[in-house]
Each structure stands twice: as structure tokens, then as C-alpha cells.
Motif scaffolding. Structure first.
Motif: not given
Length: 359
Positions: A191-193, A231-236, A238-254
Motif C-alpha cells: 500500500t502507499e502507506v 515507537l514513532k511508527d506505532d503511534a503513527y 494508530k492514527t490511520l484507523n487501519i485494523q491490521y498492520d501488515h508492514f514488517r521490517f526484517p531488523v534482525y536479518s538486516y
């Protein structure tokens, strides 16, 4: 319709005849040789034209990730296709298993782009001892990151007579990571978001990796950067009123990748400074639909960075409709590679062949 059928049959017969001619026009020998320090044994295939006594030659330099001698990517044996075509047309080609791959020994995971450049120079020294190879006309053919490795090798040694870049990197490591990931993200089905979020965290992590590439604190700074952003992204979100968050950043592997020797070297690689030191002829080809190595910017860099060092013997070619593997594409994403029923572009092979023959 009848004429069309006859034409198809004629083309099929011609194709079979050409393949038979190509098969008979060159030899293919299994070869092996050692690195100067004796720690690595390289293995691969040397194809040579049968009727040319003093043939020009190229060493194929592979791109990122371990590849076998045939350059098999997404089911396409690209390096074998390149070697067979060039050798059927008078050019010897050496293609090798990467370090730690196939019958080549060594450890790939601890090697850098400069190490791959040194491997290419070792291969050239091997070819100089082969009867029937013109010692003064041995060049490097680099794909993707292999283009950068070829440039590093040519900047270090006069043994490199010329460079052929196929989707070769002529951009500094940090800049290429930014551009490559933005192109992949923007061309994805996110998605664009989520595209916005991907580009934001990617940019932040790449910037930190560049800044702290030579520091022991790189891992901790990367993890903190991600944690603060999350932390900032989680707060952001919540303002979108989208039920499920499908975005994942592979922090461990990166983080694991970014703290390794290859990434630390690559993110600091300076293409402009390297190409200033290259004074041999260069042929650079890129597919216009390449999402991994942007065609326009990299072709411009091959010319401009080389010219800054006084080298104007650079020819660039933009091939429309081709992806990073020089295959025709529609979506041109990585997922499409395996579904493409085509070989490495014959047009590109013809351009490479004619150019090398003039060296």
C-alpha cells in the motif's frame, strides 16, 4: 497462414542449425587454479573458439550473492549463455564458481567487493598462461556488483585490458542501496502507506550503516535506530484507523547483514574515486526496466566518473524492455524472473561481441 507456418519452420531449422554451429565452433574445458596465497582453489569452465589462434578473452565477474559458474539466476544459466555465444564468435570466456560455491573453495560470507576484484585478477593471471589467448586482450565482464568489482580490479592492475559492464554498478554503495530499495519498494504491491514506511526506515538504517560502517558500535546503533523509529511508527499507525498492520521490517536479518564485512565495505564504496583511476576502454549496457541497478544514472556515471579521470573511451547502451538479467519483462519485479521464458538478450550479446572484437 501457410506462409507464416513455413516461415516458423524455416526459423526453427535455422535456430537448430545455428545452435549446432555454435556447439561445434568452440571447446569447453574444466579448469582450476589457485589464489596467490594458495588458500583458495578456483574452478570453472573455459570456452575457446576452435579456429582462432590468438583470441581475446573475458573473465565473467558475478554480482551479489553466491553464484555457480553458469550464473544460474532464477533458473536462467545466464553466464553459460553469454560464454557460449561469445566463444562461438571468436572470444574466449572464463566463468567460475564463486568462493565457497560448487568446486571453488574459500568462504564467500567473509569476502568483500575488493576480494572479488582480486579473484578476477587471479583469473586473468591464469588466462595469461593459456596457449591461444591474446595476453594483451583479456578483459572483465561484470554483472551488477561485478561491474564494481571489475572497476576496482582495473583501477588496481594494468592486467585488465577492458571492461564490459552488464547492469554493472557505477554508483557508490550507499547511493545504490537507497535507489535500489526505493525502486523495489515503489514497484511492489505494498500500500502507499507501507511504501512510505518502508522507504523511511530503509533510509534511516542505510544512513546509520554508512556512518558507523567502520565502528564496533554499528550493531547497537542500528538496533537503537530501529527501536526509536518503531515507537514513532506505532503511534503513527494508530492514527490511520487501519485494523491490521501488515508492514514488517526484517531488523534482525538486516542488522546481521549490515555488520558483516561485505556490507561494511560496500556501503562505503566510492564509485567516483574508483572510476577516476580506470583508464581502459569500457562498454556499459543496462536494461531499461532494471529495478536493481538503475539504467540511466549508472550509465551516466560510467561515462562521467571515467571522464573525470581523463578516460573518454566509454560506450554506453540502454536496452529498452529488459530487466536486471537482460530478459524481456512485463512487471520486471524479482518475482517475475522465474516465469520468463527467454534467454539473455541476443541484441546485447551481439553488441558485446562486436565491441570486444575491436579491442
Amino acid at each position: 497462414m501457410k506462409n507464416y507456418i513455413l516461415l516458423c519452420c524455416a526459423l526453427l531449422i535455422f535456430s537448430v542449425a545455428v545452435k549446432a554451429q555454435e556447439k561445434a565452433a568452440f571447446t569447453a574445458d574444466t579448469v582450476s587454479f589457485n589464489s596467490p596465497d594458495g588458500k583458495i582453489t578456483f574452478a570453472g569452465i573455459l570456452t575457446r573458439p576452435k579456429t582462432i589462434k590468438n583470441a581475446p578473452a573475458v573473465v565473467i565477474v558475478s554480482g551479489s550473492y553466491q553464484q555457480d559458474r553458469d550464473g544460474t539466476m532464477a533458473g536462467h544459466p545466464l553466464f553459460k549463455q553469454i560464454a557460449d555465444y561469445l566463444s562461438a564468435n571468436g572470444i574466449a570466456v572464463l566463468r567460475l564458481d564463486d568462493r565457497g560455491t560448487g568446486k571453488t573453495t574459500g568462504v564467500y560470507q567473509t569476502a568483500t567487493t575488493e576480494d572479488f576484484a582480486d579473484d578476477a585478477l587471479t583469473a586473468i593471471r591464469f588466462l595469461k598462461e593459456i596457449k591461444g589467448i591474446d595476453q594483451k586482450r583479456i578483459g572483465l565482464l561484470g554483472h551488477s556488483e561485478g561491474g564494481a568489482a571489475a572497476a576496482i580490479a582495473a583501477a588496481k592492475s594494468k592486467d585488465v585490458a577492458y571492461i564490459v559492464s552488464i547492469a554493472g554498478l557505477a554508483t557508490s554503495g550507499y547511493e545504490s542501496l537507497i535507489r535500489q530499495n526505493e525502486d523495489l519498494v515503489n514497484g511492489s504491491q505494498q500500500t502507499e502507506v507501507d511504501k512510505k514506511r518502508s522507504n523511511e526506515i530503509n533510509g534511516m538504517m542505510f544512513k546509520v550503516a554508512y556512518k558507523y560502517a567502520k565502528s564496533d558500535s554499528l550493531e547497537s546503533v542500528l538496533n537503537k535506530t530501529y527501536a526509536d523509529w518503531k515507537l514513532k511508527d506505532d503511534a503513527y499507525f494508530k492514527t490511520l484507523n487501519i485494523q491490521y498492520d501488515h508492514f514488517r521490517f526484517p531488523v534482525y536479518s538486516y542488522v546481521k547483514t549490515a555488520t558483516g564485512p561485505w556490507y561494511r565495505y560496500f556501503v562505503r564504496y566510492n564509485a567516483a574515486e574508483t572510476l577516476k583511476k580506470v583508464h581502459v576502454p569500457i562498454l556499459a549496457l543496462n536494461g531499461g526496466k532494471d529495478l536493481m541497478v538503475n539504467a540511466e544514472s549508472n550509465l551516466a556515471n560510467w561515462q562521467n566518473y571515467s571522464a573525470a579521470g581523463g578516460n573518454r573511451k566509454v560506450k554506453t547502451v540502454l536496452l529498452s524492455g529488459l530487466n536486471h538479467l537482460f530478459l524481456p519483462c512485463q512487471t520486471c519485479t524479482l518475482a517475475e524472473y522465474r516465469t520468463i521464458n527467454a534467454d539473455f538478450s541476443v541484441r546485447a550479446l551481439d553488441i558485446i561481441t562486436r565491441w570486444v572484437q575491436t579491442m
